[in-house]
Design a protein around this motif. Structure first.
Motif, PDB file in Angstrom:
ATOM      1  N   UNK A 639     -70.277 -38.493 -57.319  1.00 57.47           N
ATOM      2  CA  UNK A 639     -69.445 -37.818 -57.405  1.00 57.47           C
ATOM      3  C   UNK A 639     -68.775 -38.167 -58.732  1.00 57.47           C
ATOM      4  N   UNK A 640     -69.081 -37.915 -59.641  1.00 55.20           N
ATOM      5  CA  UNK A 640     -68.562 -38.235 -60.859  1.00 55.20           C
ATOM      6  C   UNK A 640     -68.413 -36.899 -61.687  1.00 55.20           C
ATOM      7  N   UNK A 641     -69.425 -35.929 -61.008  1.00 58.93           N
ATOM      8  CA  UNK A 641     -69.348 -34.767 -62.119  1.00 58.93           C
ATOM      9  C   UNK A 641     -69.587 -33.896 -61.243  1.00 58.93           C
ATOM     10  N   UNK A 642     -68.907 -33.602 -59.804  1.00 56.17           N
ATOM     11  CA  UNK A 642     -69.220 -32.456 -58.548  1.00 56.17           C
ATOM     12  C   UNK A 642     -68.367 -31.113 -59.860  1.00 56.17           C
ATOM     13  N   UNK A 643     -69.477 -30.576 -59.085  1.00 52.13           N
ATOM     14  CA  UNK A 643     -68.457 -28.881 -59.017  1.00 52.13           C
ATOM     15  C   UNK A 643     -68.539 -27.830 -58.894  1.00 52.13           C
ATOM     16  N   UNK A 644     -68.433 -27.146 -58.785  1.00 50.78           N
ATOM     17  CA  UNK A 644     -69.206 -25.007 -58.042  1.00 50.78           C
ATOM     18  C   UNK A 644     -68.744 -25.292 -56.538  1.00 50.78           C
ATOM     19  N   UNK A 645     -69.320 -25.094 -55.753  1.00 44.31           N
ATOM     20  CA  UNK A 645     -68.421 -24.660 -54.582  1.00 44.31           C
ATOM     21  C   UNK A 645     -70.032 -24.654 -53.514  1.00 44.31           C
ATOM     22  N   UNK A 646     -69.662 -24.247 -52.476  1.00 52.89           N
ATOM     23  CA  UNK A 646     -70.335 -22.971 -50.971  1.00 52.89           C
ATOM     24  C   UNK A 646     -71.460 -22.773 -52.005  1.00 52.89           C
ATOM     25  N   UNK A 647     -73.196 -23.304 -51.813  1.00 51.25           N
ATOM     26  CA  UNK A 647     -74.182 -22.245 -52.197  1.00 51.25           C
ATOM     27  C   UNK A 647     -73.568 -20.659 -51.747  1.00 51.25           C
ATOM     28  N   UNK A 648     -74.152 -19.502 -52.739  1.00 51.55           N
ATOM     29  CA  UNK A 648     -73.398 -18.184 -53.306  1.00 51.55           C
ATOM     30  C   UNK A 648     -72.472 -17.474 -53.087  1.00 51.55           C
ATOM     31  N   UNK A 649     -71.009 -18.446 -51.997  1.00 52.10           N
ATOM     32  CA  UNK A 649     -70.136 -18.737 -52.217  1.00 52.10           C
ATOM     33  C   UNK A 649     -68.716 -18.444 -52.844  1.00 52.10           C
ATOM     34  N   UNK A 650     -68.915 -19.215 -53.572  1.00 54.08           N
ATOM     35  CA  UNK A 650     -67.846 -19.031 -54.513  1.00 54.08           C
ATOM     36  C   UNK A 650     -67.893 -20.502 -55.044  1.00 54.08           C
ATOM     37  N   UNK A 651     -67.123 -20.802 -56.456  1.00 50.31           N
ATOM     38  CA  UNK A 651     -67.638 -22.060 -57.357  1.00 50.31           C
ATOM     39  C   UNK A 651     -66.060 -22.872 -58.094  1.00 50.31           C
ATOM     40  N   UNK A 656     -64.791 -32.202 -60.607  1.00 55.72           N
ATOM     41  CA  UNK A 656     -65.367 -33.051 -61.160  1.00 55.72           C
ATOM     42  C   UNK A 656     -63.419 -34.005 -60.914  1.00 55.72           C
ATOM     43  N   UNK A 657     -64.541 -35.345 -60.776  1.00 57.68           N
ATOM     44  CA  UNK A 657     -63.586 -36.156 -61.060  1.00 57.68           C
ATOM     45  C   UNK A 657     -63.836 -37.852 -61.780  1.00 57.68           C
ATOM     46  N   UNK A 658     -64.058 -37.574 -63.346  1.00 57.14           N
ATOM     47  CA  UNK A 658     -63.994 -38.224 -64.132  1.00 57.14           C
ATOM     48  C   UNK A 658     -63.972 -39.489 -64.714  1.00 57.14           C
ATOM     49  N   UNK A 659     -62.235 -39.857 -64.181  1.00 53.86           N
ATOM     50  CA  UNK A 659     -61.199 -40.671 -63.854  1.00 53.86           C
ATOM     51  C   UNK A 659     -61.804 -41.918 -62.081  1.00 53.86           C
TER      52      UNK A 659
END
Length: 874
Positions: A639-651, A656-659
């Motif tokens: 939940x905190x470090x979430x990043x990127x996107x759908x595999x192979x499609x986009x980033x 993330x939400x550090x707060x």
């Protein structure tokens, strides 16, 4: 005749919630409501003559449990004459028709425990009953009543599907799946064992994954429900189109499954918002019978509907009176099952092919090693290593409907636990120290897809957790009663890491974060200190209160990716003639870039969490109780470090939400236990537990759309939902056992109300389209059976009705809707002798086509399946 007051013997382990009153009086004239809540007493007119023959079906088990079961089946009351009998002693199995005298002789043969009948319906173990005048036998004076405590070590009892009796004397919302229930139910997956527990569900949104995702009272995933193996937390998370949290354990090694549905102020409660599930594994005493020095248990099963093989072997050796070792191996292989043929379902043509569900096959190889030692009379310890290697796949037809896309999965789970107990002859010390390590690694090869532009691509997800706890129980006798104090500390450290080969899109963009970002790397530390006090006033009032302080820290770094279209000079053709370039130079060209901003995460929070409980006994057989608990669940690494996107499609899709702040819940419960023996006959028993609850949660975490200041763009991120999320319901489990027949019921009514808005950076939003799994409002299971031919043959049936359900929110709502369904199961077993048993079962007898609760139309439930297994003990 007057009844002597009963005094409770102190349970030095702090676990003695279930007690069996063993009286050596020749006549006890009270039955029904006046019988002690944990005593099976036999009236004079129903006493057993010495020549009377009864049917016995008693398993090999610890002495205290065996005597309690003998008491129930024989109508004879047994007491300990004098001295101390080691709790490690195990009784022999007794199956068949015998007089009580012969049955007791067989039970205790070779154990070194002496016994003597002092009347037709009372006996003494551990010495000879003697009156003040030295007379023994029929005219002997009776002994003072004592308590033999079955406690939480009991593997089974008289409750629903063999639930141990202590559950129905615990003033809390707990349930146990006994070893009896586990062995009697050949299952395709371990999660199937949870289906009949009140208030508990197993998520089946990814039916092919053998990992277990538990839902308790509407809460699941992200460690909201703590799952453990022998007390070692299984914190692994993996993003996907279904549940995220997974626990990998094989049924062959499970001794029992303990379910706690509310907050606790003891070991295992840190960071648990919605309760806990602990898979306890077998011990040497479960395999070695009587006074033998070794024991072996073998099991082999097979069945229809691609239930190919389920087998295991466990061996235990008692190398000395104080040291034993255990080892075992288990192998399971199941294929792509067929769904039921009766009923109409809207199927997903990409995952269901000619009635079979793609990629629902799996193969599991599991091992266990365990050593148990009694260093001194006061000091005991154990060391265990459990390994589970699961291979399976995710798969479906590609969008063209012609090619099957398959993601192969290999999950390796290792759990190591070390426990030490020091229990000297002091009421002030019962010290437990635990150190454990769990590591789960998921090696995936993502299959090529026309949806994106990558070929087969390897990704490795892993999470390692180290944990430690130290607690002590002190007991003090006070004027108001016995005061028990349990206090200690616990901590664990999560280290998550996801790796993938570098992947570049056709335009040169590095899309590696699209494979690693949804299950990101990161660190989480959780620390907790707690104290709990329990006062027992005589035999009718129990009051407890506790306070826990939880503190967590999330630290590490992550990234958020932006998108910019900029003009950049590139070398190219600036003049053409007749289609040919005649002049080159620098020209401006619009180029898309994805600037990366690295974020340092340092998020921490602490919370005081109280608990309180009051239980009383207006009658010996009835125990109402009320309980309040406050709990906290820290944000997870995902939940905190979430990043990127759908595999192979986009980033640029996720951020993330550090707060994030922790979820905090308040749970209120009111319930009652009923424990009654000799209700209608000398042998019958009735067990009942009912709990009504209300839970409210602040800061519930779900997905939302946010605008990150680093990019100025909208991203999907985890956010704290506004308002209060609420769950309320009723749970009950009951069982009546008359000996020749039995009947039980489990029922759940649940209503959930999740928030649908949130505030981010001062702006109000609606929760993003994401799936929040909502369990059905109603679930009921009725289980009944008969015991025939001296109880060697057991025949039973089960009816389960589950209400319809759908997720709270979501773009994929249509795929996650399930309608009401009713399943009929049959089962049976035949004991050829005390060492060999055949078990058979038919699940989904009427071959119903259905989508399981908390499942998806992509993976309907299995159709009719017939299984058979043979169990050997040596």
């Amino acid at each position: 005749m007057t009844c002597r007051a009963v005094k409770r013997k102190k349970d030095k382990q702090g676990k003695g919630q279930a007690a069996f009153l063993l009286l050596s009086t020749s006549v006890f004239p009270f039955v029904g409501a006046t019988t002690h809540v944990v005593a099976q007493t036999t009236p004079t007119e129903q006493s057993v003559s010495r020549d009377g023959v009864r049917t016995f079906n008693i398993l090999a088990q610890p002495l205290r449990d065996g005597i309690s079961e003998f008491n129930r089946q024989s109508g004879v009351q047994v007491s300990q004459a004098s001295g101390t009998i080691s709790p490690a002693i195990r009784t022999n199995a007794v199956t068949g028709q015998f007089t009580p005298q012969e049955a007791l002789r067989r039970m205790l043969s070779g154990t070194g425990v002496s016994y003597r009948f002092i009347s037709s319906d009372s006996a003494v173990i551990g010495g000879v009953a003697q009156s003040a005048s030295g007379v023994t036998g029929e005219d002997a004076t009776t002994l003072d009543p004592i308590i033999i405590t079955a406690g939480r070590k009991a593997a089974s009892g008289s409750g629903f599907q063999g639930t141990p009796d202590w559950v129905y004397q615990e003033p809390s919302s707990v349930s146990v799946i006994s070893r009896q229930a586990i062995q009697n139910a050949p299952v395709r997956n371990t999660r199937d064992l949870l289906d009949n527990v009140a208030g508990v569900y197993a998520n089946r949104s990814e039916a092919q994954n053998p990992g277990i995702a538990v839902n308790i009272r509407g809460l699941q995933d992200q460690n909201r429900v703590v799952t453990m193996i022998d007390g070692a937390r299984q914190n692994f998370q993996r993003s996907g189109h279904g549940a995220t949290q997974r626990t990998y354990v094989d049924t062959a090694f499970i001794r029992e499954i303990d379910v706690e549905k509310s907050g606790t102020s003891g070991v295992g409660g840190a960071g648990a918002l919605g309760g806990s599930v602990n898979f306890r594994t077998v011990e040497a005493d479960d395999i070695i019978t009587g006074d033998k020095k070794w024991g072996v248990e073998l099991n082999a099963g097979t069945g229809t509907n691609e239930f190919t093989f389920d087998g295991s072997g466990i061996a235990a050796f008692r190398l000395s009176d104080s040291f034993s070792i255990l080892g075992g191996v288990a192998h399971k292989k199941v294929g792509e099952y067929e769904i039921g043929k009766n009923g109409e379902l809207t199927l997903n043509d990409l995952t269901v092919d000619n009635g079979s569900v793609l990629s629902t096959g799996q193969e599991v190889l599991a091992t266990i090693l365990k050593a148990e030692a009694e260093f001194t009379d006061d000091l005991k310890g154990s060391l265990a290593w459990i390994r589970n290697d699961s291979e399976f796949s995710h798969g479906s037809y590609d969008t063209d409907g012609l090619v099957i896309t398959k993601n192969t999965q290999d999950v390796l789970n290792n759990t190591i636990t070390a426990n030490l107990n020091w229990d000297p002859d002091s009421d002030l010390i019962n010290l437990n120290a635990r150190l454990w390590y769990n590591h789960t690694r998921n090696k995936e090869v993502r299959g090529a897809s026309t949806v994106t532009n990558y070929l087969d691509w390897p990704v490795d997800y892993s999470l390692g957790t180290v944990g430690v706890s130290l607690d002590n129980t002190s007991t003090v006798d006070m004027a108001l009663g016995a005061l028990s104090l349990n206090y200690g500390v616990e901590a664990f450290w999560d280290r998550g890491k996801t790796e993938a080969d570098t992947f570049y899109a056709s335009d040169g963009t590095d899309l590696t974060a699209s494979f690693t970002g949804a299950t990101p790397s990161g660190n989480r530390d959780v620390y907790s200190a707690f104290a709990n006090a329990t006062l027992e006033h005589e035999d009718w009032l129990v009051v407890s209160g506790g306070l826990r302080y939880d503190y967590y820290k999330l630290h590490g770094n992550t990234s958020v990716f932006g998108l910019e279209n900029v003009n950049q000079p590139v070398w190219g053709c600036i003049r053409y003639r007749f289609g040919r370039c005649v002049s080159e130079g620098w020209i401006d060209q619009l180029v898309t870039t994805y600037p990366e901003t690295v974020l340092d995460v340092d998020n921490s929070q602490g919370e005081f969490l109280p608990t309180a409980m009051v239980a009383f006994k207006p009658y010996d057989w009835l125990q109402p109780f009320v309980k309040y608990s406050r709990s906290m669940r820290p944000p997870s690494i995902m939940e905190t470090f979430f990043t990127g996107g759908h595999p192979g499609a986009t980033i640029i899709q996720y951020a993330p939400n550090p707060d994030l702040v922790a979820e905090v819940g308040d749970t209120f419960e009111i319930g009652a236990n009923i424990t009654q023996n000799g209700l209608f006959t000398a042998r019958d028993s009735f067990r009942f537990k009912a709990v009504g609850f209300y839970r409210q949660i602040d800061n519930y975490i779900s997905m939302g759309t946010v605008v990150r200041p680093e990019t100025g763009r909208e991203h999907t991120a985890y956010v704290n939902v506004d308002g209060t999320t609420r769950m309320k319901g009723i749970e009950l489990e009951a069982n009546y056992d008359a000996g020749p027949w039995y009947a039980g019921i489990s029922y759940t009514h649940l209503k959930t109300d999740f928030g649908d808005s949130y505030t981010y950076d001062g702006t109000a939003y609606e929760v993003s389209p994401s799936v929040i799994f909502v369990p059905p409002r109603n679930k009921i299971t009725v289980d009944a059976g008969v015991r025939l031919f001296e109880e060697k043959l057991v025949l039973g049936g089960r009816i389960s009705h589950v209400g319809g359900t759908s997720p709270n929110i979501g773009l994929l709502t249509a795929s996650y809707v399930s309608e009401d369904y009713t399943l009929y199961d049959l089962y049976g077993s035949y004991a050829f002798n005390e060492n060999t048993k055949l078990r058979v079962a038919v699940t989904n007898l009427t071959d119903v086509a259905y989508v399981p609760a908390l499942g998806t139309t992509s993976y309907p439930g299995p159709g009719r399946t017939v299984t058979a297994s043979l169990n050997f003990k040596f």
